[in-house]
Scaffold this motif. Sequence first.
Motif, PDB file in Angstrom:
ATOM      1  N   UNK A  19       0.834  -1.220   0.000  1.00  0.00           N
ATOM      2  CA  UNK A  19       0.000   0.000   0.000  1.00  0.00           C
ATOM      3  C   UNK A  19       0.863   1.263   0.000  1.00  0.00           C
ATOM      4  N   UNK A  20       2.086   1.134   0.531  1.00  0.00           N
ATOM      5  CA  UNK A  20       2.960   2.313   0.584  1.00  0.00           C
ATOM      6  C   UNK A  20       3.639   2.591  -0.754  1.00  0.00           C
ATOM      7  N   UNK A  21       3.486   1.666  -1.698  1.00  0.00           N
ATOM      8  CA  UNK A  21       4.073   1.861  -3.031  1.00  0.00           C
ATOM      9  C   UNK A  21       3.095   2.607  -3.945  1.00  0.00           C
ATOM     10  N   UNK A  22       1.854   2.745  -3.517  1.00  0.00           N
ATOM     11  CA  UNK A  22       0.843   3.347  -4.393  1.00  0.00           C
ATOM     12  C   UNK A  22       0.995   4.866  -4.439  1.00  0.00           C
ATOM     13  N   UNK A  23       0.733   5.435  -5.613  1.00  0.00           N
ATOM     14  CA  UNK A  23       0.760   6.898  -5.739  1.00  0.00           C
ATOM     15  C   UNK A  23      -0.527   7.462  -5.129  1.00  0.00           C
ATOM     16  N   UNK A  24      -0.553   8.777  -4.912  1.00  0.00           N
ATOM     17  CA  UNK A  24      -1.768   9.418  -4.378  1.00  0.00           C
ATOM     18  C   UNK A  24      -2.958   9.137  -5.290  1.00  0.00           C
ATOM     19  N   UNK A  25      -2.723   9.240  -6.613  1.00  0.00           N
ATOM     20  CA  UNK A  25      -3.820   9.035  -7.568  1.00  0.00           C
ATOM     21  C   UNK A  25      -4.331   7.592  -7.492  1.00  0.00           C
ATOM     22  N   UNK A  26      -3.411   6.637  -7.378  1.00  0.00           N
ATOM     23  CA  UNK A  26      -3.836   5.223  -7.285  1.00  0.00           C
ATOM     24  C   UNK A  26      -4.636   4.977  -6.000  1.00  0.00           C
ATOM     25  N   UNK A  31      -9.652   3.845  -3.206  1.00  0.00           N
ATOM     26  CA  UNK A  31     -10.588   4.175  -2.103  1.00  0.00           C
ATOM     27  C   UNK A  31     -11.973   4.432  -2.693  1.00  0.00           C
ATOM     28  N   UNK A  32     -12.000   5.191  -3.788  1.00  0.00           N
ATOM     29  CA  UNK A  32     -13.288   5.507  -4.436  1.00  0.00           C
ATOM     30  C   UNK A  32     -14.005   4.216  -4.845  1.00  0.00           C
ATOM     31  N   UNK A  33     -13.250   3.300  -5.452  1.00  0.00           N
ATOM     32  CA  UNK A  33     -13.855   2.053  -5.944  1.00  0.00           C
ATOM     33  C   UNK A  33     -14.371   1.195  -4.781  1.00  0.00           C
ATOM     34  N   UNK A 105      -9.103   2.316  11.018  1.00  0.00           N
ATOM     35  CA  UNK A 105      -8.144   1.820  10.016  1.00  0.00           C
ATOM     36  C   UNK A 105      -6.744   1.523  10.560  1.00  0.00           C
ATOM     37  N   UNK A 106      -6.312   2.237  11.608  1.00  0.00           N
ATOM     38  CA  UNK A 106      -5.042   1.887  12.261  1.00  0.00           C
ATOM     39  C   UNK A 106      -5.290   1.858  13.771  1.00  0.00           C
ATOM     40  N   UNK A 107      -5.141   0.695  14.369  1.00  0.00           N
ATOM     41  CA  UNK A 107      -5.415   0.578  15.821  1.00  0.00           C
ATOM     42  C   UNK A 107      -4.411   1.360  16.660  1.00  0.00           C
ATOM     43  N   UNK A 331      -3.876   7.027   7.811  1.00  0.00           N
ATOM     44  CA  UNK A 331      -3.339   7.505   6.531  1.00  0.00           C
ATOM     45  C   UNK A 331      -4.258   7.061   5.387  1.00  0.00           C
ATOM     46  N   UNK A 332      -4.110   7.667   4.206  1.00  0.00           N
ATOM     47  CA  UNK A 332      -4.896   7.182   3.053  1.00  0.00           C
ATOM     48  C   UNK A 332      -4.609   5.698   2.787  1.00  0.00           C
ATOM     49  N   UNK A 333      -3.380   5.264   3.052  1.00  0.00           N
ATOM     50  CA  UNK A 333      -3.028   3.848   2.844  1.00  0.00           C
ATOM     51  C   UNK A 333      -3.856   2.953   3.768  1.00  0.00           C
ATOM     52  N   UNK A 334      -3.940   3.328   5.049  1.00  0.00           N
ATOM     53  CA  UNK A 334      -4.732   2.514   5.990  1.00  0.00           C
ATOM     54  C   UNK A 334      -6.212   2.531   5.630  1.00  0.00           C
ATOM     55  N   UNK A 335      -6.687   3.701   5.208  1.00  0.00           N
ATOM     56  CA  UNK A 335      -8.103   3.787   4.835  1.00  0.00           C
ATOM     57  C   UNK A 335      -8.396   2.890   3.634  1.00  0.00           C
ATOM     58  N   UNK A 336      -7.521   2.958   2.643  1.00  0.00           N
ATOM     59  CA  UNK A 336      -7.676   2.154   1.424  1.00  0.00           C
ATOM     60  C   UNK A 336      -7.688   0.659   1.775  1.00  0.00           C
TER      61      UNK A 336
END
Length: 373
Positions: A19-26, A31-33, A105-107, A331-336
């Motif tokens: 998840x940390x390799x993903x760009x902001x756009x990805x 998350x949207x999907x 999303x993050x305990x 983070x957006x990563x944890x939410x995703x």
Amino acid sequence: MADELGVTLQSGTRIPDAYYMLSDAQLDERIRAAKAKLGEQVVLLGHHYQGARVIQWADFTGDSFRLARLALTRSNAKYIVFCGVHFMAETADVLSPEETVVILPDLGAGCSMADMANERQVDDCWSELAERLPGSKIIPITYMNSTAALKAFCGENDGAVCTSSNAEGILKWAFERGDKILFFPDQHLGRNTGYKMGIPLEQMVIYNPLFGDFECTDEELKNAKIILWKGFCSVHQKFTVEQEEEVRRLYPDMKIIVHPECSLEVVLGADYVGSTEHIIKVIEESPAGSQWAIGTEINLIHRLAEEHKDKLIVSLSGPNVCPCATMYRISPQHLCWALEQLAAGTVVNHVQVDRETRKWAGVALERMLAIAK
Ligand code: SF4
């Protein structure tokens, strides 16, 4: 373990590094999907102190009081994904129907203030008070920023929960039922509220949980109206009177507004004081061209500055900002990750309060909601 919805419940699972390799756009796209796939089964609640990249996905935003009400009223969703900190997710679990599943999303997203009071320390203080003040009726009041176990303690002992939006009303309620209040864990909210109600400072004494003792004489304890727990918010305690003086010197037309978790000296030096929701309202209603120095969490200040470009909005502490480090853990990563896992049938980082704690914490929270309608 699968719940009655056919969803696997897990807690404490670690987010994969991918998840940390993903760009902001990805991340945004995924998350949207996932959110679209889950539809109305899920509601995302976001605290005002979250960063822009997370709060943009929230269905509802608010401070802890507003979010508690939302947990109560958005009961049609099967899942609440809470973009806040641990005590808020616990509160959502207590207030929502039993079958609603709450996900953090993050305990690791805790609250340093909530960590300053635990059950054992509060039990010790309570026993000490019973011994030193025989015959006295003491009402325990906990700030929302505390564990469910401490809310349950208040529920079981004729007390209640309060937030920065309703502390004065809750303290008035408590004084109708007892002659003293034990207020935890934030000394500043307790002192600021007591001071506003006209209680002299010498009638507000301190209990230090680290030493398990009161920072006052027996006589002062006997005369006290409020016993303040020696806890604080690491973000709001950073604001100082010197910063206020600097603002007054550099910007004579600038108004200062601060949160009541700041010290009494800072509150007295400000033009306005109030909860996060109150700060937002004051800024929204202020005229174009007005200037504001705000003493609260930096993400909210940035958002207000972004939304009100016709006003000058800065942090009271200037460039030396102190963000809430624990909120950042969502983070957006944890939410995703949490949303994608849920869409695939697995609940990660489930926050669940045990039945007995839930019952009594619910009593204390419902008292608050009834008093502060
Ligand atoms: S801002 Fe302070 S009280 Fe609020 S969650 Fe962060 S550490 Fe806790």
